[in-house]
Design an enzyme around this catalytic site. Structure first.
Site, short mmCIF file in Angstrom:
data_model
loop_
_atom_site.label_atom_id
_atom_site.label_comp_id
_atom_site.label_asym_id
_atom_site.label_seq_id
_atom_site.Cartn_x
_atom_site.Cartn_y
_atom_site.Cartn_z
N LYS A 113 0.82 -1.21 0.00
CA LYS A 113 0.00 0.00 0.00
C LYS A 113 0.85 1.26 0.00
O LYS A 113 0.47 2.25 -0.61
CB LYS A 113 -0.98 -0.01 1.17
CG LYS A 113 -2.08 -1.06 0.98
CD LYS A 113 -3.25 -0.86 1.91
CE LYS A 113 -4.37 -1.82 1.52
NZ LYS A 113 -5.54 -1.71 2.35
N LYS A 200 -4.80 -9.38 -5.85
CA LYS A 200 -6.03 -9.56 -5.08
C LYS A 200 -7.11 -8.57 -5.53
O LYS A 200 -6.82 -7.41 -5.77
CB LYS A 200 -5.70 -9.32 -3.61
CG LYS A 200 -6.84 -9.49 -2.65
CD LYS A 200 -6.39 -9.17 -1.23
CE LYS A 200 -6.58 -7.71 -0.85
NZ LYS A 200 -7.95 -7.28 -0.68
N LYS A 203 -11.27 -3.47 -2.78
CA LYS A 203 -12.25 -2.39 -2.94
C LYS A 203 -11.58 -1.06 -3.23
O LYS A 203 -12.19 -0.17 -3.80
CB LYS A 203 -13.20 -2.32 -1.75
CG LYS A 203 -12.60 -1.98 -0.42
CD LYS A 203 -13.72 -1.78 0.58
CE LYS A 203 -13.60 -2.67 1.79
NZ LYS A 203 -12.41 -2.41 2.62
P1 ATP Z 1 -8.65 -2.33 0.85
O1 ATP Z 1 -8.18 -2.34 -0.58
O2 ATP Z 1 -9.14 -1.00 1.31
O3 ATP Z 1 -7.67 -2.95 1.80
P2 ATP Z 1 -10.11 -4.80 0.83
O4 ATP Z 1 -10.97 -5.18 -0.32
O5 ATP Z 1 -8.79 -5.48 0.96
O6 ATP Z 1 -9.96 -3.23 0.84
P3 ATP Z 1 -10.59 -5.05 3.68
O7 ATP Z 1 -11.55 -4.19 4.39
O8 ATP Z 1 -9.13 -4.77 3.82
O9 ATP Z 1 -10.98 -5.06 2.13
O10 ATP Z 1 -10.86 -6.53 4.10
C1 ATP Z 1 -12.11 -6.99 4.59
C2 ATP Z 1 -12.11 -8.48 4.60
O11 ATP Z 1 -12.22 -8.98 3.26
C3 ATP Z 1 -10.82 -9.10 5.16
O12 ATP Z 1 -11.18 -10.24 5.90
C4 ATP Z 1 -10.04 -9.48 3.94
O13 ATP Z 1 -9.15 -10.54 4.17
C5 ATP Z 1 -11.17 -9.91 3.02
N1 ATP Z 1 -10.79 -9.77 1.63
C6 ATP Z 1 -10.43 -8.62 1.01
N2 ATP Z 1 -10.17 -8.85 -0.27
C7 ATP Z 1 -10.35 -10.19 -0.48
C8 ATP Z 1 -10.21 -11.03 -1.61
N3 ATP Z 1 -9.84 -10.54 -2.78
N4 ATP Z 1 -10.49 -12.35 -1.46
C9 ATP Z 1 -10.87 -12.86 -0.27
N5 ATP Z 1 -11.01 -12.10 0.84
C10 ATP Z 1 -10.75 -10.79 0.74
MG MG Z 2 -7.48 -4.91 2.60
#
Ligand code: ATP
Ligand code: MG
Length: 337
Positions: A113, A200, A203
């Site tokens: 990040k 990955k 969001k």
């Molecule tokens: P950001 O990019 O802001 O970090 P994010 O999509 O990674 O957003 P988080 O809020 O960090 O979302 O994570 C929320 C939950 O979703 C965590 O348990 C994380 O492990 C899970 N998660 C996030 N992205 C994935 C993915 N691509 N596949 C499976 N689980 C995910």
């Molecule tokens: Mg995340």
């Protein structure tokens, strides 16, 4: 016997994705009958990087409504905003003081990040919060003596760090914290970006084409899945290394339908990618449409605020006892031992 405890949260950095659902949210709902649940909106983590206040407010409101739309039951799960339980920040600070710079700098998420932030704003503006947030996450978990942490694979390293911090604190101050265990789904712990299947799905990704958002309409889902990057073999076969795009779509289908990867391979043997992608798009749409319908009602419901207040009150009663114990043992409450 007392129920085991579950704790998890989703950060209010953007719109929830299919990755968030499959990796985390789906498990929250599955586990709520069996466990004592503490599920929060990680809005303090949500300000780690700069974010407009209106965007932040809407992200929080949307996540809350989606939690309930996905089936979290306020009678079974304590759902709350992280900032409503101030013990998270307080313990976060105490744990930050017991975490080393080296440990935090080793976190792959910090490396990724901060590199992305540098590339996108062209400056060295890396907020300190991006570095120290795993210590706050450790506080989120340890405040509740949580047994299991349902998260995606990307969060394993942070739960591991939480265990190290807990162990260090226990050795230094006496038994304080329970060792939490990570709980990831068997299939779908790491859903990949549709346009870049070696990264990955996130969001906060820059390119929305590769991300399925939980509130995307059927036509958008269809379009994103049809244009997902695959390969030219025309063979539905699970091989994440050599066929990351197809393997990712198979994982999505398997996580939603419950069909094993072998079964998916045989169902689509001899069929071309168009047919396979259509089946994936249909499965995703069938999953998300009813959630979206419930979301519409919940988004403007004031009932949700009552659920959050009750959730925060329950969470606070557990968290405040724990924080007080920590303050006693660390020496902050100087009159008590
Ligand atoms: P950001 O990019 O802001 O970090 P994010 O999509 O990674 O957003 P988080 O809020 O960090 O979302 O994570 C929320 C939950 O979703 C965590 O348990 C994380 O492990 C899970 N998660 C996030 N992205 C994935 C993915 N691509 N596949 C499976 N689980 C995910
Ligand atoms: Mg995340």
């Amino acid at each position: 016997m007392d129920k085991k405890r579950i704790l998890s949260g989703i950060t209010s950095t953007g719109k929830l994705t299919l990755g968030n659902y499959i990796g985390a949210l789906q498990n929250f709902v599955k586990l709520q009958d069996e466990f004592e649940m503490y599920i929060f909106v990680a809005n303090l983590h949500g300000i780690t990087m700069p974010i407009e206040k209106e965007v932040l407010r809407n992200n929080i409101k949307t996540i809350v409504a989606l939690y309930f739309a996905c089936g979290l039951d306020p009678k079974k799960a304590n759902v709350f905003l992280q900032s409503d339980v101030s013990e998270h920040s307080e313990l976060g600070w105490i744990l930050t003081c017991n975490t080393t710079l080296g440990e935090l700098q080793r976190m792959t998420q910090f490396k990724d990040k901060s590199a992305k932030a540098k590339a996108s704003n062209g400056t060295d503006f890396i907020p300190t919060g991006l570095l120290v947030y795993p210590a706050l996450m450790a506080a989120d978990i340890l405040l509740y003596d949580a047994d299991y942490i349902p998260v995606g694979a990307d969060q394993k390293q942070h739960v591991e760090l939480t265990r190290n911090i807990a162990e260090r604190m226990n050795n230094k101050f006496g038994p304080l914290f329970k060792m939490p265990e990570v709980y990831t789904p068997k299939v779908g712990a790491r859903i990949m970006d549709l346009q870049d299947p070696t990264s990955k799905m996130s969001k906060s990704a820059k390119n929305e084409k590769g991300v399925i958002f939980m509130l995307d309409d059927a036509a958008t889902i269809q379009r994103k899945i049809k244009s997902a990057i695959t390969d030219s073999d025309n063979l539905v076969h699970f091989d994440p290394e050599n066929k990351p795009g197809i393997s990712n779509l198979m994982t999505i289908l398997s996580a939603i339908t419950g069909d094993g990867l072998d079964k998916i391979e045989s169902n689509f043997s001899g069929k071309d990618y168009g047919v396979f992608k259509q089946a994936v798009a249909d499965a995703v749409t069938n999953l998300l449409t009813p959630i979206q319908e419930r979301f519409q009602t919940l988004y403007n419901s004031t009932e949700v605020d009552n659920y959050l207040m009750a959730g925060a009150a329950n969470a606070k009663s557990v968290a405040s006892k724990k924080l007080n114990k920590v303050k006693n043992l660390v020496g902050l409450n100087y009159r008590r031992k």
